[in-house]
Structures are given as structure tokens and as C-alpha cells.
Design an enzyme around this catalytic site. Structure first.
Site, PDB file in Angstrom:
ATOM      1  N   SER A 193       1.670  -9.464   2.552  1.00  0.00           N
ATOM      2  CA  SER A 193       0.581  -9.042   1.859  1.00  0.00           C
ATOM      3  C   SER A 193       0.625  -9.628   0.256  1.00  0.00           C
ATOM      4  CB  SER A 193       0.193  -7.601   2.124  1.00  0.00           C
ATOM      5  OG  SER A 193       1.468  -6.927   1.614  1.00  0.00           O
TER       6      SER A 193
ATOM      7  N   GLU B 274      -0.112  -1.130  -2.613  1.00  0.00           N
ATOM      8  CA  GLU B 274      -0.538  -1.896  -1.626  1.00  0.00           C
ATOM      9  C   GLU B 274      -2.275  -2.427  -2.038  1.00  0.00           C
ATOM     10  OE1 GLU B 274       0.539   0.862  -0.728  1.00  0.00           O
ATOM     11  OE2 GLU B 274       1.915   0.645   0.807  1.00  0.00           O
TER      12      GLU B 274
ATOM     13  N   ASP C  10      -2.814  -6.875  -4.014  1.00  0.00           N
ATOM     14  CA  ASP C  10      -4.027  -7.865  -3.441  1.00  0.00           C
ATOM     15  C   ASP C  10      -4.755  -8.455  -4.612  1.00  0.00           C
ATOM     16  OD1 ASP C  10      -3.062  -6.417  -1.341  1.00  0.00           O
ATOM     17  OD2 ASP C  10      -4.888  -6.844  -0.285  1.00  0.00           O
TER      18      ASP C  10
END
Ligand SMILES: *[C@@H]1O[C@H](CO)[C@@H](O)[C@H](O)[C@H]1NC(C)=O
Ligand SMILES: *[C@@H]1O[C@H](CO)[C@@H](O)[C@H](O)[C@H]1NC(C)=O
Ligand SMILES: *[C@@H]1O[C@H](CO)[C@@H](O)[C@H](O)[C@H]1NC(C)=O
Ligand SMILES: *[C@@H]1O[C@H](CO)[C@@H](O)[C@H](O)[C@H]1NC(C)=O
Ligand SMILES: *[C@@H]1O[C@H](CO)[C@@H](O)[C@H](O)[C@H]1NC(C)=O
Ligand SMILES: *[C@@H]1O[C@H](CO)[C@@H](O)[C@H](O)[C@H]1NC(C)=O
Length: 578
Positions: A489, A285, A289
Site C-alpha cells: 500500500s 493507512e 497513500d
């Protein structure tokens, strides 16, 4: 407080289970000297995986964050409108953080009342921020319980993580209550965020192994970024914020760029990490990004806000909010993949955070949130009634919310369709802002496949605003490329990087950065434009009623509550926004 009867009784039940006798009596009798409960509607349920340790936290250090009543919120709202609407003569005339302080800082009366109250309880160790509208104080649980009657601090554990939270609602002294919006550090648990790992099609279909997957090259091709469409201005920057017990790995980022960044000028390292790195383990995660904002927003200086607020009683998201208002020079674009169900958060919290987004807009910051990975979402309100479940901050009218798409043909870089997980819908808290009224009413009148009206609130802020690919990304994890990473995301940093590129061109021409994008975005479509690829196919997830999937919303020509206006066509979007 405006709550539907269903919500009140539901939340009342929750309190009955967890609340102590005296507080309950107070709430039910509305006794005058009982104090004011500013967040009675905040969910007290303990998220899955967390367990209370055996005893109450008696003398544990806690950090309380007081959201002090601001001045001139209406003026701030009007100012945001003037600086964000392209037709306005004040478009792009943003405030500095110091100017913002002059506008919103609490009144001397508020400061005095709160300070005196804290001092009378022996709480002296408090920090403020530049805008003066938050106070963060260190104390001990037994003192905090006296200060905030009703609060009962409990230590919760999950694996090797610990937090201290109150198992019951807190109250404020009636004389102090008008000066405080809410107190942070009592309720909300650290947010979990999981990216999806999805492998579409038959698992044993050998052809599927040749699936393209999304890489920087694929994104740059699809969104029409040429090799020279990279950042060039030394003062431009972009950021992603994450609130996970995970850190991005600089080695993975550099490996990612050496594998996937050959066709365009890029940076391979983050310039600033604000907060703590390395508190947990490296994670997909956290890497996702940063790897992708630096692929579309290539060669742009990048910051990572990482795990602020590591104390056991702090709320990491709230601490990021404070950090923004305590730092004068921050990047122009921020992407965040954080969200909670609107119905789990108190109205006081959401409304105040919404004002914090107005403050960011007044400064010219573009704040982008992922729309979520549960489609319209679903909440059971009674035995045989379900409703959709909007997510906050995605539902704030002062952020730009990004949904998700996938390729129609997974073997080709062709047109995009709805990714069925793409979060979208209508807020139950924030009314529809003016900038989107005509887009949404156009959707209502022209869309043929609509879910029953009992599932959602037609008068609420509708989201997402835009979208980008959210399916089957390649991410480097522990030096190894990992496929099938999915979710909004991923689409959010991709869109954020593209906005940062546009800022770069604007700054170069002596124009202001884009700031809060939505008013300009919804105006683009008054003229015929190819700035965004309209996504018109596919519907997203929603409730299973009687084991039958109820229809969520479906993509449609022009704006829709699944993919917003669509996905970016960089050269045209740049042209329209210059
Ligand atoms: C805000 O920044 C100042 C100066 O860096 C610092 O002293 C203060 O502790 C910060 N406030 C908070 C709440 O962290
Ligand atoms: C494998 O996937 C391809 C592409 O989706 C499809 O055309 C083909 O029919 C599939 N084959 C099998 C055996 O499922
Ligand atoms: C963007 O790319 C598509 C497909 O590659 C192409 O058809 C289109 O002309 C491009 N648009 C612009 C404005 O460059
Ligand atoms: C990359 O950005 C720097 C400024 O940050 C600039 O000097 C340089 O020319 C850029 N590289 C390219 C290829 O544009
Ligand atoms: C970058 O910002 C600094 C400080 O605000 C300023 O002095 C400098 O001129 C800027 N550089 C460019 C190329 O605009
Ligand atoms: C619908 O949204 C409005 C705000 O737009 C809100 O005032 C109202 O309470 C909401 N209705 C329900 C049932 O949540």
C-alpha cells in the site's frame, strides 16, 4: 460456473452451515421454480471481529445494488485493446463517459424487466448512473428478502461499527436472472486493511536506529526524479481511493510536506475529497497513500475517494466502482490498496468488476492496485494439501498491479531486492492476457527456483506488473513522524505518482494520457531499455507446510511474479512512454 470439485464441496459445506432448509433443498434438487443463485460461490463466512447481533434484521433499511447485464462487452474488450496498444492506430483515442454509455448500457428489455420486477415489489426509490448499468435501490430488509428468496439479513457488529448482511445466499426470479450479473449489498463485508509496521534486524541493534527509512527524498533520489520533475499542467490530476473507517488528516499531510518536501515543488493539500471524510479516526493507512502519491506525483492536483457508501448495507468498494461510472471528469490515475482472496469472492462479482476495469481502460484511466502483503498467499484445500492464494483485484488483467521491494543495504540508496511480503502469483479466475504471454513463458523457461506446480495455475493472469519500495516508510500521524511503515500500500501510490508525472509530460505535448498501461509496459522490453530497474534477488512468502516454509516465487532477470518488471527509473521510463 467453472469450479474445481474441491472448491465446490468446500463452498457447499459453508452453505450447509449457514443456509436455511428451503434454499438448501432448492440448491440440491435444482428445482425449476426455485430461482437462480448468481453468487452461490461467494464466501458467507463472517470476518474476524464481526459478530451477529442477537436477532435478524426485520425491518432495517437496506440499499441493494443491481449490476445490470451490459451490452457489447466483447466489443468493449476489443476497443480496450485498440486504445491501449501503442502500435494500434487508435492508441489513446479514449471514450468519454457518454460514449461509453452508448456502448455498454443495458438493453431496453433488461431495463424494463428489472424495473417492472422491482415495482411489483414496491421498490420505487432507485438511482441509476451515467452508464445505466447499475441500479441502486433503497428498501427494507423484509422486502428485500421477498425480492431475493433465500436472503436472510442479519445485523453484525464490530466495536461501534454496524453492517447489515445476508447470512444465506440469495436467489433471483428465473425471468429476471438473465438481466442481472449480481446484487450488491448482501454479502461482502467492509474490507480491512492494515499496513505493516516492521522493524527489521535485531530490535536492540543500536545501528538499526540509524536506518535511513524511506522518505520522499529517498524515493526521488532512487527513482531519478530531479527537483524539476514535478507536475506542471493545470489539467492533470491523480487520485487514491480508500475504503476504511479512517480518514487522512489534512494537518498531517501538511506537516509531512513541511518536514519531508523541502527539496521539491509540491502541494500540501488535497484538492477534492469525494465521499465522506472524518467518519472514523485519522489513520496511518489513510495518510500513507496521500502523503506518498503527492511526493512522487509532486505538484499534481490530487483527489481522495474516501469511504463512499457509508450505509450499513453498502459495499464501499462497489460504491467506488459506481462513482467512477457516474462522474465524467475524474483523475487519470487511481491507486487503490484494497484486495480480497479470489477464493472468497463469487465469480459473478469478479467478472463484472473486471468489466468495470475495462470501462475505465476505455476512458483512458490508469488503475493501479497493490499486489498484497502476503507473498504468494496460502490456502489449505485439504488436510495435507496447500495452494497459493491469489488476490483480487490484483489478479484482474485490466489493472496494473504493484509489488514491493526493499533496499539491499538498508543504510544506502542502492539497488533493490524483493520485499518478502510482496504479493504475486497466478489467477485461478482470469486467463493469462496476451500482453504478458511471452514475458511469463520466458520466466517459466529461465527460472531455476520454481515452487511445485500443484500450488498455482500456470495459465492464469500473472501479477504483479511492476514494483516500488515497500519497506520502512516514514508517515506523519497526529503531527508526529512514524517510522517502519511497510507494505505494497506504500509502493502503489509511489508508482501511481510517477505515472501521473508521465501523463503530465504527455498532455503537455498534446498526447493522450497513458490509460491502461500494461500493453505498453510489456512491450517496452522488446527494445533494450533501462525504464525499469530489474529486481533479481529474493523470494516471497508462501505456505508453511509441515512447519517448513514452502518456497514461493523468486525474483529473476526480466519479468517475475514477485516484482513484475521492476521499479521505475523515471527519466528512462518517461522517454520510453512518450
Ligand atoms: C449518479 O449521479 C447523479 C447525478 O449526480 C445522481 O443523481 C445519482 O444519484 C447518482 N447515482 C448513484 C447511484 O449514486
Ligand atoms: C547491527 O546491524 C548491522 C547492520 O545490519 C550489522 O552489520 C551488525 O552486525 C548488527 N549488530 C548486531 C550486534 O547485531
Ligand atoms: C539514475 O540514477 C542512477 C543512480 O543514481 C544513475 O546511475 C543513473 O545514471 C540514473 N539514470 C538516469 C537515466 O538518469
Ligand atoms: C505547479 O503546477 C502548476 C499548475 O498546476 C503550474 O502552474 C506551476 O508552474 C507548477 N510549478 C512548478 C514549479 O512547475
Ligand atoms: C484544461 O481543460 C479545460 C476544460 O477542458 C480547457 O478549456 C483548457 O484549455 C485546459 N487547459 C489547458 C492548459 O490545456
Ligand atoms: C486455472 O485458471 C484458469 C483460467 O486461466 C481457470 O479456467 C481454471 O479453472 C483454473 N484452475 C484451477 C484449478 O483453479
Amino acid at each position: 460456473m467453472i469450479l474445481s470439485p474441491v472448491t465446490v464441496s468446500e463452498r457447499g459445506d459453508m452453505e450447509l452451515r449457514s443456509c436455511c432448509f428451503l434454499v438448501l433443498l432448492c440448491i440440491q434438487l435444482k428445482m425449476a421454480d426455485c430461482g437462480v443463485f448468481p453468487e452461490l460461490d461467494q464466501s458467507l463466512s463472517v470476518p474476524q471481529g464481526w459478530f451477529p447481533a442477537e436477532h435478524f434484521a426485520y425491518n432495517d433499511p437496506v440499499v441493494l445494488t443491481f449490476a445490470l447485464k451490459q451490452q457489447n462487452v466483447k466489443k468493449l474488450e476489443a476497443l480496450v485493446r485498440r486504445v491501449s496498444e501503442p502500435d494500434s492506430p487508435e492508441y489513446g483515442r479514449f471514450l468519454s463517459l457518454e460514449e461509453l454509455r452508448t456502448l455498454v448500457q443495458p438493453s431496453p428489455d433488461t431495463l424494463m424487466t428489472v424495473r417492472t420486477w422491482l415495482e411489483n415489489h414496491g421498490i420505487l426509490s432507485c438511482d441509476t448512473i451515467v452508464t445505466g448499468d447499475f441500479l441502486q435501490c433503497q428498501t427494507y430488509s423484509r422486502i428485500a428478502e421477498k425480492l431475493l428468496p433465500g436472503a436472510r439479513f442479519v445485523r453484525y457488529v464490530k466495536g461501534d461499527e454496524h453492517v447489515v448482511r445476508s447470512s444465506a445466499p440469495y436467489s433471483l426470479d428465473p425471468d429476471v436472472a438473465p438481466h442481472i450479473d449480481f446484487v450488491g449489498g448482501l454479502h461482502r463485508f467492509p474490507n480491512e486493511r492494515k499496513v505493516l509496521r516492521r522493524r527489521k534486524g535485531a530490535e536492540d541493534n543500536v545501528t538499526a536506529e540509524f536506518h535511513l527509512g524511506v522518505t520522499p527524498a529517498v524515493l526521488r533520489q532512487r527513482y531519478n526524479l530531479s527537483a524539476t520533475d514535478v507536475g506542471t499542467h493545470p489539467n492533470n490530476s491523480q487520485a487514491c481511493a480508500q475504503f476504511l473507517e479512517q480518514y487522512f488528516s489534512p494537518a498531517d499531510l501538511s506537516e509531512f510536506m513541511s518536514l519531508f518536501g523541502r527539496s521539491f515543488e509540491h502541494r500540501s493539500a488535497v484538492d477534492q475529497v469525494v465521499g465522506q471524510q472524518g467518519g472514523g479516526r485519522a489513520g496511518i493507512e489513510a495518510s500513507l497513500d496521500v502523503e506518498y502519491i503527492m511526493s512522487t506525483g509532486a505538484n499534481i492536483s490530487t483527489w481522495v475517494f474516501s469511504n463512499p457508501g457509508r450505509h450499513e448495507s453498502q459495499e464501499p468498494f462497489l460504491d467506488w466502482i459506481l462513482l467512477l461510472s457516474n462522474t465524467s471528469a475524474v483523475p487519470w490515475v487511481h491507486t487503490i490498496s484494497y484486495g480480497d482472496d479470489e477464493d472468497s469472492l463469487s465469480l459473478a462479482f469478479m467478472q463484472r468488476i473486471n468489466v468495470e476495469f475495462m470501462k475505465a481502460a476505455a476512458r483512458g484511466l490508469s488503475i493501479l492496485f497493490a499486489s498484497g502483503d502476503d507473498g504468494a498467499g496460502c490456502r489449505q484445500v485439504s488436510k495435507d494439501k496447500n495452494v497459493f492464494r491469489p488476490s483480487f483485484p490484483a489478479s484482474s488483467p485490466y489493472v496494473t498491479t504493484v509489488g514491493g521491494t526493499s533496499f539491499k543495504n538498508p543504510f544506502q540508496v542502492t539497488y533493490e531486492v524483493t520485499d518478502y511480503i510482496s504479493g504475486g502469483g497466478f489467477s485461478n479466475v482470469f486467463p493469462m492476457p496476451d500482453y504478458q504471454v511471452s514475458a511469463v513463458s520466458n520466466y517459466f523457461t529461465s527460472s531455476v527456483k520454481m515452487p511445485p506446480e500443484s500450488y498455482y495455475n500456470r495459465s492464469g493472469r500473472a501479477y504483479p506488473d511492476v514494483a516500488a519500495l515497500s519497506d520502512n516508510y516514514w508517515v506523519v500521524m497526529n503531527r508526529v513522524p512514524v517510522p517502519w511503515v511497510s507494505g505494497t500500500s506504500a509502493s502503489t501510490p509511489v508508482f501511481g505518482g510517477i505515472l501521473a508525472l508521465i501523463n503530465d509530460q504527455r498532455i503537455k505535448r498534446g498526447l493522450s494520457p497513458l490509460g491502461f498501461l500494461n500493453p505498453a509496459l510489456y512491450q517496452l522490453h522488446r527494445s533494450d531499455t533501462d525504464a525499469l530497474y530489474d529486481v533479481t534477488e529474493g523470494c516471497h512468502l508462501s505456505c508453511f507446510d509441515d512447519k517448513v516454509l514452502a518456497q514461493g516465487f523468486c525474483a529473476a532477470p526480466s519479468w517475475d511474479p514477485v516484482t513484475g518488471w521492476g521499479t521505475p527509473n523515471y527519466p528512462e521510463l518517461l522517454k520510453s512512454l512518450l
